[in-house]
Design a protein around this motif. Structure first.
Motif, PDB file in Angstrom:
ATOM      1  N   SER A 264      39.896   8.991  25.349  1.00  0.00           N
ATOM      2  CA  SER A 264      39.366  10.316  25.045  1.00  0.00           C
ATOM      3  C   SER A 264      39.191  10.532  23.543  1.00  0.00           C
ATOM      4  CB  SER A 264      40.303  11.389  25.602  1.00  0.00           C
ATOM      5  OG  SER A 264      41.510  11.449  24.852  1.00  0.00           O
ATOM      6  N   ARG A 265      38.442  11.561  23.213  1.00  0.00           N
ATOM      7  CA  ARG A 265      38.247  11.906  21.803  1.00  0.00           C
ATOM      8  C   ARG A 265      39.536  12.371  21.137  1.00  0.00           C
ATOM      9  NH1 ARG A 265      33.415  12.504  19.440  1.00  0.00           N
ATOM     10  NH2 ARG A 265      31.550  12.113  20.704  1.00  0.00           N
ATOM     11  N   GLU A 266      40.498  12.795  21.939  1.00  0.00           N
ATOM     12  CA  GLU A 266      41.760  13.275  21.380  1.00  0.00           C
ATOM     13  C   GLU A 266      42.471  12.211  20.550  1.00  0.00           C
ATOM     14  OE1 GLU A 266      44.365  15.774  23.933  1.00  0.00           O
ATOM     15  OE2 GLU A 266      42.860  15.361  25.470  1.00  0.00           O
ATOM     16  N   VAL A 267      42.253  10.946  20.890  1.00  0.00           N
ATOM     17  CA  VAL A 267      42.973   9.879  20.182  1.00  0.00           C
ATOM     18  C   VAL A 267      42.139   9.260  19.062  1.00  0.00           C
ATOM     19  CG1 VAL A 267      44.290   9.360  22.265  1.00  0.00           C
ATOM     20  CG2 VAL A 267      42.261   8.013  21.741  1.00  0.00           C
ATOM     21  N   HIS A 268      40.934   9.746  18.815  1.00  0.00           N
ATOM     22  CA  HIS A 268      40.116   9.178  17.745  1.00  0.00           C
ATOM     23  C   HIS A 268      40.829   9.199  16.392  1.00  0.00           C
ATOM     24  CE1 HIS A 268      35.866   9.252  19.754  1.00  0.00           C
ATOM     25  NE2 HIS A 268      36.777   8.623  20.470  1.00  0.00           N
ATOM     26  N   PRO A 269      41.525  10.289  16.036  1.00  0.00           N
ATOM     27  CA  PRO A 269      42.252  10.264  14.759  1.00  0.00           C
ATOM     28  C   PRO A 269      43.277   9.130  14.691  1.00  0.00           C
ATOM     29  CG  PRO A 269      42.060  12.511  15.552  1.00  0.00           C
ATOM     30  CD  PRO A 269      41.595  11.628  16.672  1.00  0.00           C
ATOM     31  N   ILE A 270      43.949   8.846  15.803  1.00  0.00           N
ATOM     32  CA  ILE A 270      44.928   7.753  15.828  1.00  0.00           C
ATOM     33  C   ILE A 270      44.222   6.420  15.639  1.00  0.00           C
ATOM     34  CG2 ILE A 270      46.673   6.568  17.210  1.00  0.00           C
ATOM     35  CD1 ILE A 270      47.143   9.189  18.701  1.00  0.00           C
ATOM     36  N   ILE A 271      43.094   6.240  16.325  1.00  0.00           N
ATOM     37  CA  ILE A 271      42.334   4.991  16.210  1.00  0.00           C
ATOM     38  C   ILE A 271      41.893   4.772  14.768  1.00  0.00           C
ATOM     39  CG2 ILE A 271      40.184   3.850  16.882  1.00  0.00           C
ATOM     40  CD1 ILE A 271      40.515   5.202  19.643  1.00  0.00           C
ATOM     41  N   LEU A 272      41.408   5.821  14.119  1.00  0.00           N
ATOM     42  CA  LEU A 272      40.961   5.712  12.730  1.00  0.00           C
ATOM     43  C   LEU A 272      42.137   5.448  11.789  1.00  0.00           C
ATOM     44  CD1 LEU A 272      38.360   8.629  12.730  1.00  0.00           C
ATOM     45  CD2 LEU A 272      37.850   6.182  12.579  1.00  0.00           C
ATOM     46  N   GLU A 273      43.275   6.087  12.063  1.00  0.00           N
ATOM     47  CA  GLU A 273      44.463   5.850  11.237  1.00  0.00           C
ATOM     48  C   GLU A 273      44.940   4.412  11.344  1.00  0.00           C
ATOM     49  OE1 GLU A 273      47.312   8.624  12.651  1.00  0.00           O
ATOM     50  OE2 GLU A 273      46.317  10.371  11.772  1.00  0.00           O
ATOM     51  N   GLN A 274      44.684   3.766  12.478  1.00  0.00           N
ATOM     52  CA  GLN A 274      45.067   2.378  12.687  1.00  0.00           C
ATOM     53  C   GLN A 274      43.975   1.413  12.218  1.00  0.00           C
ATOM     54  OE1 GLN A 274      48.025   1.070  14.173  1.00  0.00           O
ATOM     55  NE2 GLN A 274      48.827   3.111  13.865  1.00  0.00           N
ATOM     56  N   TYR A 275      42.916   1.960  11.606  1.00  0.00           N
ATOM     57  CA  TYR A 275      41.823   1.163  11.046  1.00  0.00           C
ATOM     58  C   TYR A 275      41.026   0.415  12.126  1.00  0.00           C
ATOM     59  CZ  TYR A 275      43.095   2.151   6.214  1.00  0.00           C
ATOM     60  OH  TYR A 275      43.330   2.778   5.016  1.00  0.00           O
ATOM     61  N   PHE A 276      40.860   1.060  13.271  1.00  0.00           N
ATOM     62  CA  PHE A 276      39.973   0.541  14.305  1.00  0.00           C
ATOM     63  C   PHE A 276      38.784   1.475  14.475  1.00  0.00           C
ATOM     64  CE2 PHE A 276      44.184  -1.202  15.866  1.00  0.00           C
ATOM     65  CZ  PHE A 276      43.913  -2.502  15.492  1.00  0.00           C
ATOM     66  N   VAL A 277      37.858   1.098  15.328  1.00  0.00           N
ATOM     67  CA  VAL A 277      36.631   1.866  15.493  1.00  0.00           C
ATOM     68  C   VAL A 277      36.648   2.575  16.840  1.00  0.00           C
ATOM     69  CG1 VAL A 277      34.114   1.729  15.625  1.00  0.00           C
ATOM     70  CG2 VAL A 277      35.360   0.214  14.074  1.00  0.00           C
ATOM     71  N   PRO A 278      36.587   3.913  16.853  1.00  0.00           N
ATOM     72  CA  PRO A 278      36.506   4.634  18.132  1.00  0.00           C
ATOM     73  C   PRO A 278      35.253   4.280  18.906  1.00  0.00           C
ATOM     74  CG  PRO A 278      37.045   6.126  16.310  1.00  0.00           C
ATOM     75  CD  PRO A 278      36.621   4.819  15.698  1.00  0.00           C
ATOM     76  N   LEU A 279      35.259   4.540  20.189  1.00  0.00           N
ATOM     77  CA  LEU A 279      34.116   4.195  21.021  1.00  0.00           C
ATOM     78  C   LEU A 279      32.866   4.957  20.618  1.00  0.00           C
ATOM     79  CD1 LEU A 279      35.732   3.985  24.568  1.00  0.00           C
ATOM     80  CD2 LEU A 279      35.231   2.148  22.960  1.00  0.00           C
ATOM     81  N   SER A 280      33.028   6.192  20.187  1.00  0.00           N
ATOM     82  CA  SER A 280      31.888   6.987  19.721  1.00  0.00           C
ATOM     83  C   SER A 280      32.372   7.974  18.693  1.00  0.00           C
ATOM     84  CB  SER A 280      31.215   7.723  20.890  1.00  0.00           C
ATOM     85  OG  SER A 280      32.146   8.602  21.513  1.00  0.00           O
TER      86      SER A 280
END
Length: 281
Positions: A264-280
């Motif tokens: 979900s979009r809710e975890v996009h900040p976590i994904i970015l903080e971990q230096y990965f790329v969100p799905l969208s």
């Protein structure tokens, strides 16, 4: 949910009247509280990300526990198949022979070549990288660096990073002449950071994070494209991969909720903080 039944009973009955007490004295691991735990195992690239996502999920679901264990993508596949984990973590596309599993992509990452920050070599061609890993080039002075032997750091069998690396460079792992074999990304980064003459390859997300937090490594471009999260996001970096959660059977209950939350979009900040790329975006 994984069920591991185990029964513990009170001593044998002597009178029929004790039967109700006997039944209440028998317990099973197949109890409601065990429905509040999910076991997730596999890729060491994905594990730190999933662990952070799990913290937020647990905060939203009091009493729920997400047990995240690393060990490599091969472990994620094997554990999901054998029922040793509710969810496996696999940092690559599933293979044809893994068609019995279903993958849910939660983010993307790239694989990049790293050297020590003090190494004057700022780029290597694909041919030079292949020559280094097959011992046809074994001194840095052959590629514009100092007169020093190259320490080749390779990934252990079963690591998806190794599989992607050899596939991209059209190598067989048996051709690689490694001086050091490592497991997870952080071990690879630690090895290169501690040896000015070393070369390795790891998750771009992990390497970019560590490089910006004063770990003495640097990422080299690949095929002329800078190894960066931005270039993975744009699709211009030539060596990228999906970060997947995999299951053997259609997820239900808590496992399904967790996978949905992780995508979900809710975890996009976590994904970015971990230096990965969100799905969208």
């Amino acid at each position: 949910m994984i069920v591991r039944p185990r029964f513990v009973c009170l001593p044998a009955l002597f009178v029929l009247g004790l039967l109700p007490s006997f039944l209440s004295g028998c317990t099973s691991d197949d109890s409601p509280e065990n429905d509040n735990q999910i076991v997730v195992t596999g890729s060491s690239t994905i594990a730190p990300l999933v662990a952070e996502i799990a913290k937020d999920f647990e905060a939203l679901h009091p009493g729920v526990r997400i047990d995240v264990q690393s060990g490599g993508s091969s472990r994620g596949v094997a554990d999901a198949r054998r029922g040793l984990a509710d969810i496996g973590m696999v940092s690559r596309d599933l293979k044809i022979e893994e068609g019995d599993l279903t993958a849910f992509t939660i983010a993307r990452d790239g694989v990049g070549v790293i050297v020590h920050r003090d190494n004057p070599v700022d780029s290597l061609s694909d041919d030079q990288i292949v020559a280094i890993y097959t011992n046809r080039i074994n001194n840095w002075n052959e590629v514009g660096g100092p007169d020093a032997p190259i320490t080749v750091v390779n990934k252990a069998e079963g690591r998806s990073t190794l599989e992607l690396f050899v596939e991209h460079f059209q190598l067989d792992n048996k051709q690689i002449q490694a001086d050091t074999v490592i497991g997870d990304n952080e071990q690879g980064i630690k090895t290169v950071a501690g040896n000015p003459n070393a070369i390795g390859y790891v998750s771009i997300g992990t390497a970019e994070y560590d490089a910006t937090h004063d770990i003495p490594i640097k990422l080299l471009p690949l095929s002329g494209v800078a190894a960066s999260i931005e270039n993975v996001r744009s699709g211009t970096f030539p060596l990228s991969r999906p970060l997947n959660l995999v299951v053997k059977i259609k997820p239900t209950g808590l496992a399904a909720e967790f996978i949905e939350f992780a995508r979900s979009r809710e975890v996009h900040p976590i994904i970015l903080e971990q230096y990965f790329v969100p799905l969208s975006q």
